[in-house]
Design an enzyme around this catalytic site. Structure first.
Site, mmCIF file in Angstrom:
data_model
loop_
_atom_site.group_PDB
_atom_site.id
_atom_site.type_symbol
_atom_site.label_atom_id
_atom_site.label_comp_id
_atom_site.label_asym_id
_atom_site.label_seq_id
_atom_site.Cartn_x
_atom_site.Cartn_y
_atom_site.Cartn_z
ATOM 1 C CE1 TYR A 147 -7.312 -1.745 -4.864
ATOM 2 C CE2 TYR A 147 -5.697 -1.388 -3.126
ATOM 3 C CZ TYR A 147 -6.780 -2.082 -3.624
ATOM 4 O OH TYR A 147 -7.329 -3.104 -2.894
ATOM 5 C CE LYS A 151 -10.521 -0.643 -3.117
ATOM 6 N NZ LYS A 151 -11.761 -1.422 -3.027
ATOM 7 C CG ASN A 176 -1.484 -8.162 1.769
ATOM 8 O OD1 ASN A 176 -1.484 -7.086 2.381
ATOM 9 N ND2 ASN A 176 -0.811 -8.335 0.654
ATOM 10 N NE ARG A 188 -4.509 -10.136 -5.401
ATOM 11 C CZ ARG A 188 -5.797 -10.058 -5.106
ATOM 12 N NH1 ARG A 188 -6.180 -9.446 -4.029
ATOM 13 N NH2 ARG A 188 -6.691 -10.597 -5.907
ATOM 14 N N GLY A 209 13.219 -8.730 0.237
ATOM 15 C CA GLY A 209 12.266 -9.677 0.825
ATOM 16 C C GLY A 209 12.057 -9.466 2.315
ATOM 17 C CD GLN A 278 6.740 -1.187 9.764
ATOM 18 O OE1 GLN A 278 7.359 -2.056 10.356
ATOM 19 N NE2 GLN A 278 6.600 0.028 10.257
#
Ligand code: NAD
Ligand code: UDP
Length: 315
Positions: A147, A151, A176, A188, A209, A278
Site C-alpha cells: 500500500y 501509493k 484517516n 479500520r 493503544g 503517531q
C-alpha cells in the site's frame, strides 16, 4: 446553466467514493463511477442509480479504460490494512497500473486528474506533525509496503506525467477518514470500535493503544478533495487533507464507549507489524491554498457515525 462537468470517480462505490459521487451529482455534474467492487458495494451507490446524471461501470483500473471525461478522481484502492494485505500484489498493481492507466486516460482526454494518496507515504514518521516536505520513513518490504510503496510510486508517476507530458495533476495526501457508509467489516479502527461497542463485544485495542491517529470526518474530506480539484493551475500538491486533532487509540476507544453507552471493555491485542506510532497532518498548505480546514470535531463526527451504524445494525 451551472458549470456541468463529466467526472470520472474510480473506486466510486467505496466509502469516500460514495460520498464524493453523491456530492458531485447533487452539484449537477455527470458522474461516472468505476469500481470492481473489491471493497465497495452496489448498496453504497443504490440511491444514485435512478439519477440520470449518474452512471456505474464495473471495471478494474489495472486494465485500460476508454471514456471521455473532464476530471478524474482516482480513488480506486482498498484502504483498510486488512483488505490491502489480503492480496498485496493486486494492491500494488491497483496503485501503480491503475495510476498509469488513469494518467494515460487524462493525457488523451486532457482531463484534470486528482490522486487519492495517503498519509501512509510518511510511514512511521520521525517528523511530527507531518508537513508535505517530509519524505517519510517507509519500510519497502513489510506487510504494509504494498500500500505505502504503491501509493508512493503513484505519486512519482503523477509528477513524472506532469513534468514529461504537462498533465494537469492534483495529489491529495489523505489522513484517516471516517463516517457513515464505512463497511461494518472494513477492519479500520473507527468502524471496528463502533461495531464492537454497539454489539457489546470487547473493544480490540492493538498494542498499548498509545499510538496516535488524526481522524477527519468524511464530509470535511470530500470538501477538501473538491476544493483541491478545482484549485488554480499552479496548485498541484502533494497536499495534506486531514483533521489535525490527534488522539491515542485508547482515547478513541473511550470516546466510542461514552458515545454508545456501551458496557464493552477494552481487550489488548498484538500490535500489527510496522504500525505507525503517531500521525498528525500539518495542514498549513491546505489552509493557505484552498482556504480549507475541517469543521467537524471528533465528538460530533462520532455522534453521526454511531447513529449510522446503529441504524445499519438494527436493520
Ligand atoms: P474503500 O476500500 O472503501 O474504497 C476503495 C474502492 O476502490 C472500493 O470501492 C473498491 O472496490 C475499489 N477498488 C479497489 N481496487 C480496485 C480496482 N483494481 N479497480 C477498480 N476499483 C477498485 O476505501 P476508501 O476509504 O473509500 O478510500 C478511497 C481512497 O482514498 C483510496 O485510494 C485510499 O487509499 C485513499 N485513502 C483513504 C483513507 C481513509 O482513511 N479512508 C486515508 C488515506 C487514503
Ligand atoms: N487498531 C486497533 N484496533 C482495531 C483496528 C485498528 O487498535 O480494531 C489500531 C491500529 O493498530 C492502528 C490504528 O488503530 O494503530 C489505526 O488503524 P486503521 O487500520 O484504522 O488505520 P491505519 O492508520 O493504521 O492505516
Amino acid at each position: 446553466m451551472p458549470d456541468r462537468k463529466r467526472i470520472l470517480i474510480t473506486g466510486g462505490a467505496g466509502f469516500i467514493g460514495t460520498h464524493l459521487c453523491t456530492r458531485l451529482v447533487a452539484e449537477g455534474n455527470d458522474v461516472l463511477c468505476v469500481d470492481n467492487f473489491f471493497t465497495g458495494t452496489k448498496d453504497n451507490i443504490a440511491h444514485l442509480l435512478r439519477e440520470p446524471r449518474f452512471e456505474m461501470m464495473r471495471h478494474d483500473v489495472t486494465f485500460p479504460l476508454y471514456v471521455e471525461v473532464d476530471q478524474i478522481y482516482n480513488l480506486a484502492c482498498p484502504a483498510s490494512p486488512v483488505h490491502y494485505q489480503y492480496d498485496p500484489v493486486q494492491t500494488t498493481k491497483t496503485s501503480v497500473h491503475g495510476a498509469i492507466n488513469m494518467l494515460g486516460l487524462a493525457k488523451r482526454t486532457e482531463a484534470r486528474i486528482l490522486q487519492a494518496s495517503t498519509s501512509e507515504v510518511y510511514g512511521d514518521p520521525h517528523v511530527h506533525p507531518q508537513p508535505e516536505t517530509y519524505t517519510g520513513n517507509v519500510n519497502p518490504i513489510g506487510p504494509r509496503s504494498c500500500y505505502d510503496e504503491g501509493k508512493r510510486c503513484a505519486e512519482t508517476l503523477f509528477f513524472d506525467y506532469k513534468r514529461q507530458h504537462g498533465l494537469d495533476i492534483k495529489v491529495a495526501r489523505i489522513f484517516n477518514t471516517y463516517g457513515p457508509n464505512m463497511h461494518p467489516n472494513d477492519g479500520r479502527v473507527v468502524s471496528n470500535f463502533i461495531v464492537q461497542a454497539l454489539n457489546g463485544q470487547p473493544i480490540t485495542v492493538y498494542g498499548d493503544g498509545l499510538q496516535t491517529r488524526s481522524f477527519c470526518y468524511v464530509d470535511d474530506l470530500v470538501d477538501g478533495l473538491i476544493r483541491l480539484m478545482n484549485s488554480p493551475d499552479g496548485v498541484t500538491g502533494p497536499m495534506n487533507l486531514g483533521n489535525p486533532g490527534e488522539f491515542t487509540i485508547k482515547e478513541l476507544a473511550e470516546k466510542v464507549i461514552a458515545e454508545t453507552g456501551s458496557k464493552s471493555e477494552l481487550t489488548f491485542k498484538r500490535l500489527p507489524e510496522d504500525d505507525p506510532m503517531q500521525r498528525c497532518p500539518d495542514i498549513t498548505l491546505a489552509k493557505d491554498k484552498l482556504d480549507w480546514q475541517p469543521g467537524i470535531a471528533l465528538a460530533e463526527g462520532l455522534t453521526k457515525t454511531v447513529a449510522y451504524f446503529r441504524d445499519a445494525i438494527d436493520g
